[in-house]
Write a protein that holds these residues in place. Structure first.
Motif, PDB file in Angstrom:
ATOM      1  N   ALA A  98       0.874  -1.190   0.000  1.00 40.86           N
ATOM      2  CA  ALA A  98       0.000   0.000   0.000  1.00 40.86           C
ATOM      3  C   ALA A  98       0.906   1.234   0.000  1.00 40.86           C
ATOM      4  O   ALA A  98       2.137   1.117   0.124  1.00 40.86           O
ATOM      5  CB  ALA A  98      -0.911   0.018   1.235  1.00 40.86           C
ATOM      6  N   TYR A 121      13.041   5.309   7.689  1.00 34.68           N
ATOM      7  CA  TYR A 121      12.993   6.662   7.122  1.00 34.68           C
ATOM      8  C   TYR A 121      13.667   7.597   8.127  1.00 34.68           C
ATOM      9  O   TYR A 121      13.493   7.448   9.343  1.00 34.68           O
ATOM     10  CB  TYR A 121      11.545   7.116   6.884  1.00 34.68           C
ATOM     11  CG  TYR A 121      10.846   6.290   5.821  1.00 34.68           C
ATOM     12  CD1 TYR A 121      10.770   6.733   4.502  1.00 34.68           C
ATOM     13  CD2 TYR A 121      10.283   5.057   6.132  1.00 34.68           C
ATOM     14  CE1 TYR A 121      10.149   5.962   3.523  1.00 34.68           C
ATOM     15  CE2 TYR A 121       9.665   4.276   5.165  1.00 34.68           C
ATOM     16  CZ  TYR A 121       9.602   4.730   3.865  1.00 34.68           C
ATOM     17  OH  TYR A 121       8.995   3.965   2.892  1.00 34.68           O
ATOM     18  N   ASP A 129      11.714  13.556   5.173  1.00 33.13           N
ATOM     19  CA  ASP A 129      11.760  12.190   5.722  1.00 33.13           C
ATOM     20  C   ASP A 129      12.131  11.122   4.683  1.00 33.13           C
ATOM     21  O   ASP A 129      11.329  10.221   4.397  1.00 33.13           O
ATOM     22  CB  ASP A 129      10.400  11.817   6.359  1.00 33.13           C
ATOM     23  CG  ASP A 129      10.019  12.726   7.510  1.00 33.13           C
ATOM     24  OD1 ASP A 129      10.879  13.460   8.015  1.00 33.13           O
ATOM     25  OD2 ASP A 129       8.840  12.689   7.913  1.00 33.13           O
ATOM     26  N   ASP A 175      -0.026  -1.901   7.251  1.00 35.25           N
ATOM     27  CA  ASP A 175       1.315  -1.394   7.554  1.00 35.25           C
ATOM     28  C   ASP A 175       1.213  -0.413   8.713  1.00 35.25           C
ATOM     29  O   ASP A 175       0.107  -0.035   9.119  1.00 35.25           O
ATOM     30  CB  ASP A 175       1.986  -0.753   6.321  1.00 35.25           C
ATOM     31  CG  ASP A 175       1.186   0.378   5.708  1.00 35.25           C
ATOM     32  OD1 ASP A 175       0.485   1.091   6.456  1.00 35.25           O
ATOM     33  OD2 ASP A 175       1.244   0.576   4.487  1.00 35.25           O
ATOM     34  N   ASP A 197      -3.707   7.106  12.913  1.00 34.02           N
ATOM     35  CA  ASP A 197      -2.849   8.091  12.226  1.00 34.02           C
ATOM     36  C   ASP A 197      -1.568   7.436  11.727  1.00 34.02           C
ATOM     37  O   ASP A 197      -0.962   7.917  10.776  1.00 34.02           O
ATOM     38  CB  ASP A 197      -2.426   9.212  13.197  1.00 34.02           C
ATOM     39  CG  ASP A 197      -3.391  10.383  13.215  1.00 34.02           C
ATOM     40  OD1 ASP A 197      -4.494  10.247  12.656  1.00 34.02           O
ATOM     41  OD2 ASP A 197      -3.035  11.427  13.798  1.00 34.02           O
ATOM     42  N   THR A 198      -1.129   6.382  12.403  1.00 38.62           N
ATOM     43  CA  THR A 198       0.195   5.819  12.113  1.00 38.62           C
ATOM     44  C   THR A 198       0.132   4.381  11.579  1.00 38.62           C
ATOM     45  O   THR A 198       1.182   3.749  11.414  1.00 38.62           O
ATOM     46  CB  THR A 198       1.079   5.834  13.381  1.00 38.62           C
ATOM     47  OG1 THR A 198       0.472   4.999  14.376  1.00 38.62           O
ATOM     48  CG2 THR A 198       1.248   7.247  13.942  1.00 38.62           C
TER      49      THR A 198
END
Ligand code: TMP
Length: 236
Positions: A98, A121, A129, A175, A197-198
């Motif tokens: 994704a 990252y 990033d 993910d 959000d993550t």
């Protein structure tokens, strides 16, 4: 415990001193951002949902032996956490193709990956990033070989626990992104937040997005979706 001076103003959280040097007071904000801050909105209720979801997830991880900076949830929007020096890496684990992985490698979204992938990252707003490799991490003195191994091992352990947790409530963990910090004695703790959000979370029955892609891709209101994730985590 007393809320002291503002230590750090983030995009989604504010960190405050407490009278105890090893403890930090965190306030989850209603701000949503995407595209490294280029898209920004206030979304009422988001802070409390992410605070509650993150608190539940860190508690579950702790029960499974994965240590994080989480100490306790003290209100709808606030937590106490252990003070750590954040390692400037975003550690991403992928179970299903994704997002940037699909784009970079032209692999259709939804394609299962053979085994969970760990990517690094460099947390650096000016550079946007960038993805970095392990040798870069060592050359830039961001982390040692041993620490990189710990980060990967911990990230995969989190993946195992959370994939099972979400599977039980009808959600596919596609993910997610983790951050880690060092305590004063140099040990590594899971840090930051784990929330819609993550993470990319897809409903197993309908494949609907139950995460921030709703906001990133302008697919609708994210509050009912985050509430749905919280309700399922609470068994409601
Ligand atoms: P990506 O496909 O955009 O690289 O994102 C992978 C996962 O990491 C996805 O679950 C969203 C999360 N993520 C963050 O939490 N913060 C970020 O800044 C980025 C780029 C991704």
């Amino acid at each position: 415990m007393e809320k002291g001076q503002l230590l750090y103003q983030g995009k989604a959280k504010e960190l405050f001193q407490t009278e105890q040097p090893d403890l930090i007071w965190v306030e989850y904000l209603n701000q949503a951002t995407a595209l490294n801050g280029a898209k920004k909105d206030q979304i009422k209720g988001k802070g409390e949902l992410n605070n509650q979801i993150t608190s539940l997830i860190f508690q579950r991880l702790d029960e499974k032996g994965i240590r994080s900076h989480f100490v306790e949830q003290i209100s709808e929007t606030e937590q106490i956490i252990q003070a750590v020096d954040i390692i400037p890496l975003e550690v991403v684990v992928r179970n299903i193709a994704a997002g940037s992985f699909s784009k970079r490698l032209a692999i259709p979204e939804g394609t299962p990956v053979k085994f969970p992938i760990v990517e690094f990252y460099f947390k650096n707003d000016e550079l946007d990033d960038p993805m970095i490799i392990e040798d870069h991490i060592k050359v830039l003195d961001i982390a040692t070989d041993e620490e990189i191994t710990t980060l990967k091992t911990m990230a995969l352990a989190v993946d195992e626990v959370l994939s099972e947790l979400f599977d039980e409530i009808g959600i596919l963990l596609v993910d997610f992104k983790l951050e880690f910090g060092r305590t004063r004695d140099g040990s590594i703790l899971l840090a930051d937040e784990i929330s819609p959000d993550t993470c990319r979370l897809w409903d197993k029955a309908t494949n609907e997005h139950l995460d921030k892609d709703i906001y990133r891709r302008d697919l609708g209101d994210l509050i009912p979706v985050y509430q749905e994730v919280l309700n399922r985590l609470k068994g409601e």
